[in-house]
Design a protein around this motif. Structure first.
Motif, PDB file in Angstrom:
ATOM      1  N   PHE A  49     -12.083  -6.266 101.440  1.00  0.00           N
ATOM      2  CA  PHE A  49     -11.970  -6.424 102.888  1.00  0.00           C
ATOM      3  C   PHE A  49     -12.792  -5.320 103.526  1.00  0.00           C
ATOM      4  O   PHE A  49     -12.504  -4.142 103.341  1.00  0.00           O
ATOM      5  N   GLY A  50     -13.827  -5.692 104.267  1.00  0.00           N
ATOM      6  CA  GLY A  50     -14.697  -4.706 104.903  1.00  0.00           C
ATOM      7  C   GLY A  50     -14.509  -4.688 106.403  1.00  0.00           C
ATOM      8  O   GLY A  50     -14.381  -5.734 107.035  1.00  0.00           O
ATOM      9  N   TYR A  51     -14.467  -3.488 106.952  1.00  0.00           N
ATOM     10  CA  TYR A  51     -14.299  -3.345 108.399  1.00  0.00           C
ATOM     11  C   TYR A  51     -14.924  -2.034 108.856  1.00  0.00           C
ATOM     12  O   TYR A  51     -15.139  -1.115 108.063  1.00  0.00           O
TER      13      TYR A  51
ATOM     14  N   SER B 179     -15.491  -8.545 107.273  1.00  0.00           N
ATOM     15  CA  SER B 179     -16.135  -9.293 106.202  1.00  0.00           C
ATOM     16  C   SER B 179     -15.284  -9.208 104.946  1.00  0.00           C
ATOM     17  O   SER B 179     -14.530  -8.256 104.748  1.00  0.00           O
ATOM     18  N   LEU B 180     -15.409 -10.243 104.140  1.00  0.00           N
ATOM     19  CA  LEU B 180     -14.739 -10.287 102.844  1.00  0.00           C
ATOM     20  C   LEU B 180     -15.797 -10.510 101.779  1.00  0.00           C
ATOM     21  O   LEU B 180     -16.718 -11.299 101.975  1.00  0.00           O
TER      22      LEU B 180
ATOM     23  N   LEU C   5     -18.670 -14.082  96.746  1.00  0.00           N
ATOM     24  CA  LEU C   5     -19.180 -14.740  97.940  1.00  0.00           C
ATOM     25  C   LEU C   5     -18.798 -13.880  99.127  1.00  0.00           C
ATOM     26  O   LEU C   5     -17.626 -13.522  99.288  1.00  0.00           O
ATOM     27  N   GLN C   6     -19.775 -13.525  99.940  1.00  0.00           N
ATOM     28  CA  GLN C   6     -19.492 -12.749 101.146  1.00  0.00           C
ATOM     29  C   GLN C   6     -19.170 -13.707 102.285  1.00  0.00           C
ATOM     30  O   GLN C   6     -19.893 -14.678 102.509  1.00  0.00           O
ATOM     31  N   VAL C   7     -18.056 -13.422 102.986  1.00  0.00           N
ATOM     32  CA  VAL C   7     -17.586 -14.278 104.070  1.00  0.00           C
ATOM     33  C   VAL C   7     -17.385 -13.426 105.318  1.00  0.00           C
ATOM     34  O   VAL C   7     -16.737 -12.386 105.260  1.00  0.00           O
ATOM     35  N   TYR C   8     -17.961 -13.862 106.433  1.00  0.00           N
ATOM     36  CA  TYR C   8     -17.788 -13.173 107.713  1.00  0.00           C
ATOM     37  C   TYR C   8     -16.702 -13.889 108.497  1.00  0.00           C
ATOM     38  O   TYR C   8     -16.692 -15.123 108.568  1.00  0.00           O
TER      39      TYR C   8
ATOM     40  N   TYR D 101     -16.531 -17.750 109.775  1.00  0.00           N
ATOM     41  CA  TYR D 101     -17.547 -18.430 110.578  1.00  0.00           C
ATOM     42  C   TYR D 101     -18.891 -18.485 109.861  1.00  0.00           C
ATOM     43  O   TYR D 101     -19.755 -19.281 110.220  1.00  0.00           O
ATOM     44  N   ALA D 102     -19.070 -17.668 108.823  1.00  0.00           N
ATOM     45  CA  ALA D 102     -20.335 -17.688 108.083  1.00  0.00           C
ATOM     46  C   ALA D 102     -20.138 -17.089 106.700  1.00  0.00           C
ATOM     47  O   ALA D 102     -19.183 -16.360 106.448  1.00  0.00           O
ATOM     48  N   THR D 103     -21.063 -17.425 105.824  1.00  0.00           N
ATOM     49  CA  THR D 103     -21.133 -16.796 104.505  1.00  0.00           C
ATOM     50  C   THR D 103     -22.564 -16.302 104.335  1.00  0.00           C
ATOM     51  O   THR D 103     -23.463 -16.694 105.078  1.00  0.00           O
ATOM     52  N   PHE D 104     -22.748 -15.440 103.353  1.00  0.00           N
ATOM     53  CA  PHE D 104     -24.088 -14.922 103.090  1.00  0.00           C
ATOM     54  C   PHE D 104     -24.492 -15.361 101.701  1.00  0.00           C
ATOM     55  O   PHE D 104     -23.786 -15.105 100.729  1.00  0.00           O
TER      56      PHE D 104
END
Length: 165
Positions: A18-20, A63-64, A76-79, A136-139
Motif C-alpha cells: 500500500f503506497g501513499y 497506489s497498490l 500489478l500496480q493499481v491506482y 481507476y487505473a493500472t500500470f
C-alpha cells in the motif's frame, strides 16, 4: 494483460504493498492484506492511528502493488481513490464483519464463528477502520523472469503505460 486479466489478478491474490504520500517525508509503503468488497472495490482494514488512515484522510490518491506471493514475484500496480468508509464509532458491526472476512483471507480458509468475539475485541482495542479503495487505473509493466540461460535470449524491457481499470 487485458482489463479482465488485470481484475482477475487482483481478485485472486490477497497481499499488496500500500503506497501513499506522507505528510512531511517521502512516500511510504506498507505490506498489507486486502479483500475485494465487490468487483470494483478493494477493502483494507487498518488502525485509525496508523499512517494509512491518516494519509487517506489527507489525500485519497493511493497506489497498490498487488503481489502474487510466489517467487519470482509477479505483480500489478493499481491506482485508487480511497476513503475511510467505517469506524468502530460509526459502524462497529461492519468493521467486525470485515475483520472476519480478512481473517478468512489471511488464513486461506473460512474462520469459525467462534473467532468473531476475538475479532470484535481486536477491532475495539485497535480502533480499526475500513478503507475502501476504488481502482481507476493500472500500470502495465509485466515482469520478465529468467529461469535459465535460454530465458535471457531476446529478453526485452520497455516503458509501461497507464491503463484504465
Amino acid at each position: 494483460m487485458e482489463p479482465q486479466e488485470r481484475k482477475q489478478f487482483v481478485h485472486l491474490h490477497r497481499t499488496c504493498i500500500f503506497g501513499y504520500n506522507r505528510k512531511n517525508d517521502g512516500p511510504s509503503m506498507s505490506v498489507t492484506y486486502y479483500l475485494m468488497a465487490d468487483p470494483d472495490t478493494i477493502l483494507i482494514s487498518t488502525m485509525a492511528a496508523r499512517g494509512k488512515a491518516k494519509a487517506v484522510a489527507r489525500n485519497p490518491k493511493v497506489s497498490l502493488c498487488v503481489l502474487d506471493e510466489k517467487w519470482p514475484p509477479t505483480y500489478l500496480q493499481v491506482y485508487c481513490d480511497a476513503r475511510i468508509d467505517a469506524t468502530m464509532e460509526s459502524d462497529p458491526q461492519r468493521v467486525i464483519d470485515s475483520m472476519m472476512r480478512l481473517y478468512d483471507v489471511m488464513a486461506g480458509k473460512p474462520m469459525p464463528e467462534a473467532v468473531r468475539a476475538e475479532a470484535a475485541e481486536t477491532a475495539r482495542r485497535e480502533q480499526r477502520v475500513i478503507l475502501l479503495l476504488k481502482p481507476y487505473a493500472t500500470f502495465e509493466t509485466p515482469p520478465r523472469h529468467v529461469y535459465s540461460e535460454k530465458d535471457a535470449v531476446g529478453l526485452t524491457h520497455w516503458t509501461g503505460r497507464l491503463m484504465p481499470w
